[in-house]
Motif scaffolding. Sequence first.
Motif, short mmCIF file in Angstrom:
data_model
loop_
_atom_site.label_atom_id
_atom_site.label_comp_id
_atom_site.label_asym_id
_atom_site.label_seq_id
_atom_site.Cartn_x
_atom_site.Cartn_y
_atom_site.Cartn_z
N ILE A 148 57.28 52.52 9.04
CA ILE A 148 57.71 52.63 7.64
C ILE A 148 58.75 53.74 7.46
CG2 ILE A 148 55.67 54.05 7.09
CD1 ILE A 148 55.84 52.95 4.23
N GLY A 149 58.69 54.76 8.29
CA GLY A 149 59.69 55.84 8.18
C GLY A 149 61.09 55.33 8.49
N ALA A 150 61.20 54.55 9.56
CA ALA A 150 62.51 54.02 9.95
C ALA A 150 63.00 52.99 8.94
CB ALA A 150 62.44 53.41 11.35
N VAL A 151 62.07 52.19 8.42
CA VAL A 151 62.47 51.18 7.43
C VAL A 151 62.96 51.89 6.15
CG1 VAL A 151 61.62 49.31 5.94
CG2 VAL A 151 60.93 49.40 8.34
N THR A 152 62.25 52.93 5.76
CA THR A 152 62.67 53.69 4.58
C THR A 152 64.04 54.32 4.82
OG1 THR A 152 60.36 54.18 4.10
CG2 THR A 152 62.00 55.52 2.97
N SER A 153 64.22 54.84 6.02
CA SER A 153 65.51 55.42 6.36
C SER A 153 66.61 54.36 6.34
CB SER A 153 65.39 56.09 7.73
OG SER A 153 66.64 56.41 8.26
N TYR A 154 66.25 53.16 6.75
CA TYR A 154 67.22 52.06 6.76
C TYR A 154 67.67 51.70 5.34
CZ TYR A 154 69.20 47.44 7.80
OH TYR A 154 70.04 46.37 7.92
N PHE A 155 66.71 51.65 4.41
CA PHE A 155 67.06 51.22 3.05
C PHE A 155 67.42 52.37 2.13
CE2 PHE A 155 64.66 47.48 4.47
CZ PHE A 155 65.58 46.50 4.12
N LYS A 156 66.87 53.56 2.38
CA LYS A 156 67.11 54.65 1.46
C LYS A 156 67.87 55.80 2.10
CE LYS A 156 63.34 54.14 -1.82
NZ LYS A 156 64.25 53.98 -2.90
N GLY A 157 68.31 55.60 3.34
CA GLY A 157 69.13 56.60 4.00
C GLY A 157 70.59 56.39 3.66
N TYR A 158 71.45 56.61 4.63
CA TYR A 158 72.89 56.59 4.35
C TYR A 158 73.39 55.21 3.92
CZ TYR A 158 72.81 61.29 6.14
OH TYR A 158 72.52 62.62 6.30
N ASN A 159 72.68 54.13 4.34
CA ASN A 159 73.09 52.80 3.86
C ASN A 159 72.68 52.61 2.41
OD1 ASN A 159 73.58 52.44 6.52
ND2 ASN A 159 71.84 51.10 6.90
N GLY A 160 71.70 53.40 1.98
CA GLY A 160 71.12 53.17 0.67
C GLY A 160 71.56 54.19 -0.35
N GLY A 161 72.66 54.85 -0.11
CA GLY A 161 73.20 55.76 -1.11
C GLY A 161 72.82 57.21 -0.89
N TYR A 162 72.00 57.50 0.09
CA TYR A 162 71.64 58.89 0.35
C TYR A 162 72.86 59.65 0.84
CZ TYR A 162 69.38 62.86 2.69
OH TYR A 162 69.02 64.12 3.11
N LYS A 163 73.11 60.83 0.26
CA LYS A 163 74.32 61.55 0.63
C LYS A 163 74.03 62.96 1.11
CE LYS A 163 77.65 59.02 -2.15
NZ LYS A 163 76.74 58.05 -2.81
N GLY A 164 72.75 63.28 1.30
CA GLY A 164 72.40 64.64 1.70
C GLY A 164 72.92 64.97 3.08
N MET A 165 73.04 66.27 3.35
CA MET A 165 73.46 66.72 4.68
C MET A 165 72.28 66.69 5.64
SD MET A 165 76.62 67.50 4.61
CE MET A 165 76.87 68.62 5.98
N LEU A 166 71.08 66.75 5.10
CA LEU A 166 69.91 66.71 5.96
C LEU A 166 69.64 65.25 6.35
CD1 LEU A 166 67.76 69.14 3.82
CD2 LEU A 166 68.56 69.58 6.15
N PRO A 167 69.11 65.05 7.55
CA PRO A 167 68.83 63.67 7.96
C PRO A 167 67.84 63.00 7.01
CG PRO A 167 68.56 65.22 9.79
CD PRO A 167 68.75 66.03 8.57
N PRO A 168 67.96 61.70 6.80
CA PRO A 168 67.08 61.02 5.85
C PRO A 168 65.65 60.81 6.34
CG PRO A 168 68.60 59.45 6.84
CD PRO A 168 69.00 60.82 7.33
N TYR A 169 65.43 61.04 7.62
CA TYR A 169 64.08 60.82 8.17
C TYR A 169 63.84 61.97 9.15
CZ TYR A 169 60.43 58.21 10.83
OH TYR A 169 59.28 57.79 11.48
N ILE A 170 62.91 62.83 8.77
CA ILE A 170 62.71 64.06 9.54
C ILE A 170 61.26 64.15 9.99
CG2 ILE A 170 62.75 66.60 9.44
CD1 ILE A 170 64.99 66.42 7.43
N THR A 171 61.07 64.47 11.26
CA THR A 171 59.72 64.70 11.78
C THR A 171 59.53 66.19 12.04
OG1 THR A 171 59.59 62.54 12.83
CG2 THR A 171 58.14 64.21 13.67
N VAL A 172 58.46 66.71 11.50
CA VAL A 172 58.12 68.13 11.68
C VAL A 172 56.87 68.18 12.57
CG1 VAL A 172 57.56 70.24 10.44
CG2 VAL A 172 58.86 68.43 9.25
N THR A 173 56.91 68.75 13.71
CA THR A 173 58.05 69.33 14.38
C THR A 173 58.48 68.48 15.59
OG1 THR A 173 56.58 70.66 15.77
CG2 THR A 173 57.40 71.70 13.80
N SER A 174 57.53 67.67 16.13
CA SER A 174 57.87 66.92 17.35
C SER A 174 57.73 65.42 17.10
CB SER A 174 56.98 67.35 18.50
OG SER A 174 55.63 67.11 18.16
N PRO A 175 58.47 64.61 17.90
CA PRO A 175 58.37 63.16 17.71
C PRO A 175 56.98 62.65 18.04
CG PRO A 175 59.98 63.71 19.43
CD PRO A 175 59.33 64.98 19.02
#
Lengths: 456, 579
Positions: A148-175
């Motif tokens: 769901i994180g990657a899907v959210t990033s797909y629709f609400k990240g840079y393709n979905g109008g997100y313009k932040g400098m921070l990555p749209p999908y962040i894992t704290v702290t390790s994958p």
Amino acid sequence: MSRNRTSGENGISRRDFLRYGMYGAAGLAMADWLTLRACAGETSPPAPTRGRKAKAVIQIWLGGGPSHLDTFDPKPDAGRDYCGPYNKALATNVAGIQLCQMLPLLAKMADKYALLRGMTHGNGSHETATYMVQTGQKAGGNLVYPGIGAVTSYFKGYNGGYKGMLPPYITVTSPQGRFSESGFLGSKYKPFSTGGDPSRDPFAVEGVVAENITEARQRERRGLLEGLDSFAKERGADPAVQAVEASQRKAYDVILGDAGKAFVLSEEKPEVRDRYGRSRFGQSCLLARRLVQRGVPFITINHGGWDTHKQHFQSMGQKLPDLDKGVSALLQDLAACGLLDSTIVWVSGEFGRTPKVLWEAPWNGGRGHYGKAFSALVAGGGFRGGTVVGKTDEHGETVVERPIYPCDLIGSMYELLGIDGNAKLPTPQGAQMAVSPFADNAIPAKETGGLLREIM
Amino acid sequence: MTYRWHMTAAMATVLLLFAPQPQVARAADANPPPERFALLADSDSRIDQLVGAELKARGIPPSERCTDEVFARRVFLDAAGTLPTPADVRKFLADTSPGKRSRLIDDLLARREFADYLALRWEDLLRLKSEFPSNLWPNAVQAYDRWIRTCIRANMPCDQFARELLTASGSNFRNPPANFYRAFQERTPRQIADNAALVFMGVRLGDAGLTEEQILGFSAFFAKIGYKNTDEWKEEIVFFNPDGQLADPKGGDPVRPTPLGGRPLRLAPGADPRAAFADWLTSPKNPWFARNAVNRVWFWLLGRGIVHEPDNLAPSNKPWSPKLLAYLEKELVDHKYDIRHIYRIILNSNTYQLSSTPDAWNSADMEGFSRYRIRRLDAEPLLDAVNQVLGTGERYTSNIPEPFTFLPGDLRAICLADGSVESSFLELFGRPPRNSSFESERSAASSVFQAQHMLNSSHIQKKIEQSPVLRQLTSVRPVPPRPAKEPPAAKQQGKGKNGVTVREAKIVPGGIRKPMVVEPDRQKLLVEELYLRILSRFPAADEKKTALAYLKAPGRQPAAAVFDLTWALLNTKEFILKH
């Protein structure tokens, strides 16, 4: 109108966005808000629609699988063989809802969250259960679906109008390691992992905040790199050279820009930091709040260590107070700054643990894997708090009311996020797969309890 | 002809915009002179003749042949996934006898690194991974890896390699190729058939214009496979199950195994259809097996398949040059499926050895082979290269599943067997997750996160600051090499004979020994050594000047200056990209 619509989607410039982000969205007065929207060329906000409340998700992933009995589904009367030392459940601030006695802070705010006690999928393997819970898909077939994180990033990240400098999908702290979060969507939709330890000062975020490099030295050595990059100058027209060049330029926008400030937890008052707990987990929760304030749509806190086959209760004695502090402070803060309405907080592992304690050797008081019945906590983003969905039997071994399968929860979150379940995700080979496991009636009736309508 | 004129004008414009070099200016006014095709047309290599003819037909001339220093770096990285050491580069550049490129190729093909890098490719295809979705389990992954590496080191012919995988039965721990049939989420005949077709034939069953009936008949080869557990934890036996069958959805008799483009087979009762499949697949007449094998090698070495994507040999997906593909296919069969032979003839061709520098006529050629394709180093060779340059190691671990895996600090990334081993770096740089066997799972794309990591991570910065090689290069008293834990590259530097004379390394506050270049006249040698180590060439005069100016700048701490210089060279596009 909710005040959370300061996310980058509305075309507000990055600078404004960061500035307001600093104070939290709550700091925006209505007048400012309208001005901002006017500046962004919009006259009125889109009418709020059902199931479009959530802008962000904070996923608190309890990898390894926490015991449901010792967290959100206590069975104080089941006897020592089931509840071990935890035989006095706590009443919460909502009549009729009890929590494990190890979660007193969360017990004071049961109105803010829903407890999903009917979770079930029946799988007892970490990797497969992890995949199922985070994708909502059954394992099998040739495809590995994105979580769901990657899907959210797909629709609400840079393709979905997100313009932040921070990555749209962040894992704290390790994958997460156990499965590749982005599945067939590929590496572009993988999360950015911060690395480092947010409870340390400074919190070194891999690639963003370097510990011992001053800004002056950053600039000097960047100059040196430019001076020595003769190959890049000769071959500047080559697409591969341009790609690295562009990546480095953008990287420096982050390194030398303001985006990294999100990670400077020392900007917070010490009392606030204390409230979250000064542990890695507590400060991860604080960081998650700061990232949501800056519009990041999906944050995973990867909080493992719950695979307690042995010495279970000793581990719980350390882990539960930590969890209690971090999650309660996060919910309280999000509510206080008006972000809880638009942020889903989801606390879950891949499964629960055997309700019956394994007192015998070699476990000596451990709990095994248990996928038949487990619990999750969800809050905010359109989920109604002060509720319980589903019920297990007196020992927590079987779901007796309202089963909730992973697809039910994942599908509900997609709806709250406004991600159309029938929308398509491309595989590299050109196939188009539906987002929702429910699309095309792929889920047989016996493997779903339906979306969580009762709390949406 | 008009068409060509348009191309030329457009290309010239692009080039003038981006790289206003003198030789470009002449481009707009002429077609390529005929002699520009001579490099390939007059070559003894059949590959060159065929590529040259194809290019000529398209009116695109090849670039020049690359220089020796470019060749050395390129062929090490492509064939062995390994950066040459300064000693390798010096030796090759100093050699003035003819045929030295061929000798270097032979040397590389005999090296362990070549086999390791090829094994990595195969382990991607076979999806070696302890956990999801292959779920092979750590012990089985280790056994499988050892078997694959041993086969490749021994140069097992690739038809035999395929046969051993496809016909294997037995324990996943004791007969490693049997793991081929275990690495599936669902062990259905169709899934196994999909994968066998993709890996060994480059055919995507669902996307190759086949009928459902054909796919079903093909899947029936894998209908008689059974699995059972033993008393040993996670041991599993793969066996031939004579009672297995694939039901015909239309009713009637079970589906009979049917080769693609063939008729249903009548096998004796008790015959294992997998053996029949292996016979059919590896027959010299099979139209897919050899073609798939050579096309993949071409793709690995040149960055683009003759058929592209390399694992889509559908009839609709035309090869760039059918004759070239047919020639390589025949070479493989005629040379008893010796895959090193294919490597050898490709690496020795002028086609492979073309410069990556475009000219006015071929700069827009994105599909063909008129120049060497610049592309990013793959994840594993890139991390290995960083560690080799600095003499540092990497601690690979896997906390999942139990038993936990801890690997020795000098293990190279191209030797990692298990896709479940965690490494943020490798993930960031496009290591395939081994979810599927598609070549496209490995990504060579560049990203901002990658750039941030190389430019500004503690991972890279710590390696630089703790590099025994840098300490060695800048200290007068050789630090004794730490035995066993350091990779071989570090050991080679242990003699302190690189011409850099320095005073004793200084103990700085905090007790960390930092490198300290103290004799300005020796700084030139240090710069040279860093260029050789990192970029596999000597610095040009202006580069030397820039580097020295940085080292000598007043007020700059000498240690930090050396670190920064190293950091800068590691971040040049020249290092990050193959060219």
